[in-house]
Design a protein around this motif. Structure first.
Motif, mmCIF file in Angstrom:
data_model
loop_
_atom_site.group_PDB
_atom_site.id
_atom_site.type_symbol
_atom_site.label_atom_id
_atom_site.label_comp_id
_atom_site.label_asym_id
_atom_site.label_seq_id
_atom_site.Cartn_x
_atom_site.Cartn_y
_atom_site.Cartn_z
ATOM 1 N N MET A 155 -4.788 -5.762 5.153
ATOM 2 C CA MET A 155 -3.386 -5.707 4.719
ATOM 3 C C MET A 155 -2.967 -4.256 4.559
ATOM 4 N N THR A 156 -1.838 -3.903 5.161
ATOM 5 C CA THR A 156 -1.378 -2.520 5.087
ATOM 6 C C THR A 156 -0.829 -2.213 3.708
ATOM 7 N N ALA A 157 -0.736 -0.886 3.421
ATOM 8 C CA ALA A 157 -0.185 -0.466 2.124
ATOM 9 C C ALA A 157 1.255 -0.928 1.987
ATOM 10 N N SER A 158 2.021 -0.819 3.093
ATOM 11 C CA SER A 158 3.422 -1.227 3.003
ATOM 12 C C SER A 158 3.551 -2.722 2.791
ATOM 13 N N ARG A 159 2.651 -3.511 3.372
ATOM 14 C CA ARG A 159 2.681 -4.959 3.153
ATOM 15 C C ARG A 159 2.370 -5.282 1.703
ATOM 16 N N ARG A 160 1.398 -4.551 1.106
ATOM 17 C CA ARG A 160 1.090 -4.776 -0.305
ATOM 18 C C ARG A 160 2.296 -4.447 -1.169
ATOM 19 N N ILE A 179 0.682 17.859 0.612
ATOM 20 C CA ILE A 179 2.014 17.298 0.404
ATOM 21 C C ILE A 179 1.922 15.779 0.542
ATOM 22 N N GLY A 180 2.374 15.066 -0.459
ATOM 23 C CA GLY A 180 2.373 13.617 -0.402
ATOM 24 C C GLY A 180 3.745 13.087 -0.009
ATOM 25 N N THR A 181 3.769 12.081 0.867
ATOM 26 C CA THR A 181 5.029 11.449 1.266
ATOM 27 C C THR A 181 4.717 10.160 2.006
ATOM 28 N N ASN A 182 5.743 9.377 2.320
ATOM 29 C CA ASN A 182 5.590 8.179 3.148
ATOM 30 C C ASN A 182 5.672 8.558 4.619
ATOM 31 N N ARG A 183 4.768 8.042 5.423
ATOM 32 C CA ARG A 183 4.786 8.317 6.858
ATOM 33 C C ARG A 183 6.088 7.793 7.470
ATOM 34 N N GLY A 184 6.769 8.657 8.223
ATOM 35 C CA GLY A 184 7.982 8.257 8.907
ATOM 36 C C GLY A 184 9.217 8.199 8.033
ATOM 37 N N ARG A 195 -0.440 14.026 3.114
ATOM 38 C CA ARG A 195 -1.069 12.771 2.721
ATOM 39 C C ARG A 195 -0.007 11.683 2.625
ATOM 40 N N PHE A 196 -0.264 10.553 3.267
ATOM 41 C CA PHE A 196 0.716 9.472 3.295
ATOM 42 C C PHE A 196 0.437 8.479 2.180
ATOM 43 N N LEU A 197 1.350 8.483 1.202
ATOM 44 C CA LEU A 197 1.221 7.657 0.014
ATOM 45 C C LEU A 197 2.578 7.070 -0.351
ATOM 46 N N PRO A 198 2.613 5.874 -0.953
ATOM 47 C CA PRO A 198 3.890 5.335 -1.437
ATOM 48 C C PRO A 198 4.388 6.128 -2.638
ATOM 49 N N ASP A 220 2.460 6.187 -6.081
ATOM 50 C CA ASP A 220 1.159 6.855 -5.985
ATOM 51 C C ASP A 220 1.321 8.366 -5.837
ATOM 52 N N THR A 221 2.347 8.774 -5.084
ATOM 53 C CA THR A 221 2.557 10.214 -4.893
ATOM 54 C C THR A 221 3.027 10.867 -6.183
ATOM 55 N N LYS A 222 3.869 10.178 -6.917
ATOM 56 C CA LYS A 222 4.326 10.704 -8.208
ATOM 57 C C LYS A 222 3.127 10.956 -9.122
ATOM 58 N N LEU A 223 2.216 9.994 -9.181
ATOM 59 C CA LEU A 223 1.018 10.142 -10.009
ATOM 60 C C LEU A 223 0.144 11.280 -9.496
ATOM 61 N N ALA A 224 0.011 11.354 -8.162
ATOM 62 C CA ALA A 224 -0.818 12.409 -7.575
ATOM 63 C C ALA A 224 -0.251 13.789 -7.880
ATOM 64 N N LEU A 225 1.068 13.923 -7.878
ATOM 65 C CA LEU A 225 1.672 15.210 -8.212
ATOM 66 C C LEU A 225 1.427 15.549 -9.680
ATOM 67 N N THR A 226 1.596 14.563 -10.531
ATOM 68 C CA THR A 226 1.420 14.788 -11.971
ATOM 69 C C THR A 226 0.001 15.222 -12.311
ATOM 70 N N ASN A 227 -0.983 14.572 -11.670
ATOM 71 C CA ASN A 227 -2.377 14.897 -12.013
ATOM 72 C C ASN A 227 -2.979 16.003 -11.145
ATOM 73 N N GLY A 228 -2.176 16.560 -10.240
ATOM 74 C CA GLY A 228 -2.640 17.686 -9.446
ATOM 75 C C GLY A 228 -3.395 17.327 -8.191
ATOM 76 N N SER A 229 -3.404 16.040 -7.806
ATOM 77 C CA SER A 229 -4.095 15.637 -6.581
ATOM 78 C C SER A 229 -3.362 16.100 -5.334
ATOM 79 N N VAL A 230 -2.033 16.290 -5.461
ATOM 80 C CA VAL A 230 -1.259 16.921 -4.383
ATOM 81 C C VAL A 230 -0.470 18.069 -4.996
ATOM 82 N N ASP A 231 -0.119 19.030 -4.159
ATOM 83 C CA ASP A 231 0.644 20.185 -4.636
ATOM 84 C C ASP A 231 2.146 19.945 -4.594
#
Length: 316
Positions: free
Chosen positions: A1-6, A133-138, A162-165, A168-179
């Motif tokens: 199951m894809t991330a977008s389907r989830r 950099i986190g974002t949604n692909r496309g 990095r392609f994230l919804p 998830d990207t908001k959390l990654a930015l907050t905790n420093g996983s993405v710049d």
């Protein structure tokens, strides 16, 4: 199951809308429009303006956090129509999604932006070299990222995209996983007003600001009158919203579950207007598609003129 389907399964929620104006043949049930939405935007718009009064069809709303899962739902026939930005629409069409773009609007691109933490040392797009950099692909966030990098003389491979919804990207930015986080409204306003992020690069000068109402080929064949009525109501409600900013912003905040401050900020600075699908608009869309081709995200050129249905009129 894809991330977008989830995401589609997680965020899907339905709502039946109101009573009657478009007539149906005797003995038939009322038509049902399966309307996709992104972060409650269309639903809030129509409900605030009381624009659903007297409709002759039922609406089943399904909310999505981003364009990618909405496009997947359109492709699967799970929804009949939905709002989608120019870049993700191109991505979906190139992947074979059987949709047409039936209505167009344009907004101030500022809120489609690359965000960083408030204490980040990054100051310009050039500082993204070697960063993640986190974002949604496309997505339009992805598009603005590529444009921002190009404007700074950088290539996508000069960074780690990095392609994230969004959540998830908001959390990654907050905790420093993405710049950095490349996103759009209302996420930009939410991050700004909460103090969790600041705008590093805005979409002004990078993105067209174009978004669309897309409808599936199947819905166009079976529900054209319903779609035409729905689009007219959306356009009229948009005009109403800018005449009643406080009222609409309060409804938007309630429906999509964000602070009134963020709701008003993202709404006021968008200055969204619906416009005819004409040759100049199609040309801008073609430029966006060609940029994706040049960037290697499309395998072959997409001729965008055939992806529009220009038979839908805007209210005068």
């Amino acid at each position: 199951m894809t991330a977008s389907r989830r995401q589609f399964l997680r965020f899907g929620a339905t709502l039946a809308a109101a009573p009657a104006l478009i007539s149906t043949a005797r003995g038939q049930s009322r038509p049902v429009l399966k309307a996709g939405d992104q972060k409650g935007g269309l639903r809030a718009l129509l409900e605030s303006a009381d624009a659903l009064k007297g409709i002759g069809y039922d609406i089943q709303w399904t909310e999505f956090p981003a364009a990618a899962p909405l496009a997947e739902a359109l492709n699967a026939g799970a929804v009949d129509c939905g709002p989608i930005g120019d870049a993700p629409a191109i991505f979906a069409l190139a992947a074979g999604t059987r949709i047409k773009l039936i209505g167009a609007n344009r907004s101030d691109p500022y809120g489609t932006a690359i965000l960083v933490r408030p204490d980040s040392p990054l100051k310009t797009a050039a500082d993204l070299k070697g960063k993640s950099i986190g974002t949604n692909r496309g997505s339009i966030g992805h598009f603005v990222t590529l444009k921002a990098l190009a404007s700074a003389g950088l290539k996508p491979e000069d960074t780690n995209i990095r392609f994230l919804p969004p959540a998830d990207t908001k959390l990654a930015l907050t905790n420093g996983s993405v710049d950095a986080w490349a996103t759009w409204e209302p996420y930009t306003a939410m991050a700004e007003t909460s103090g969790h992020a600041r705008v590093l690069v805005s979409g002004r000068g990078l993105w067209s600001g174009l978004s669309y109402l897309a409808a599936t080929d199947a819905a166009l064949a079976a529900k054209r009158a319903v779609l035409a009525d729905f689009l007219q109501r959306v356009v009229r409600a948009q005009v109403w919203s800018y005449e009643h900013v406080a009222e609409f912003s309060a409804t938007l905040a309630r429906i999509i579950g964000i602070s009134p401050e963020a709701a008003r900020l993202q709404f006021e600075r968008r200055h969204t207007t619906w416009q005819p699908i004409d040759a100049s608009l199609v040309a801008i869309q073609q430029q966006t598609a060609d940029f994706y081709l040049k960037s290697g995200l499309l395998k072959q050129r997409l001729e965008v003129a055939s992806t529009f249905d220009t038979r839908f009129e805007l209210p005068t």
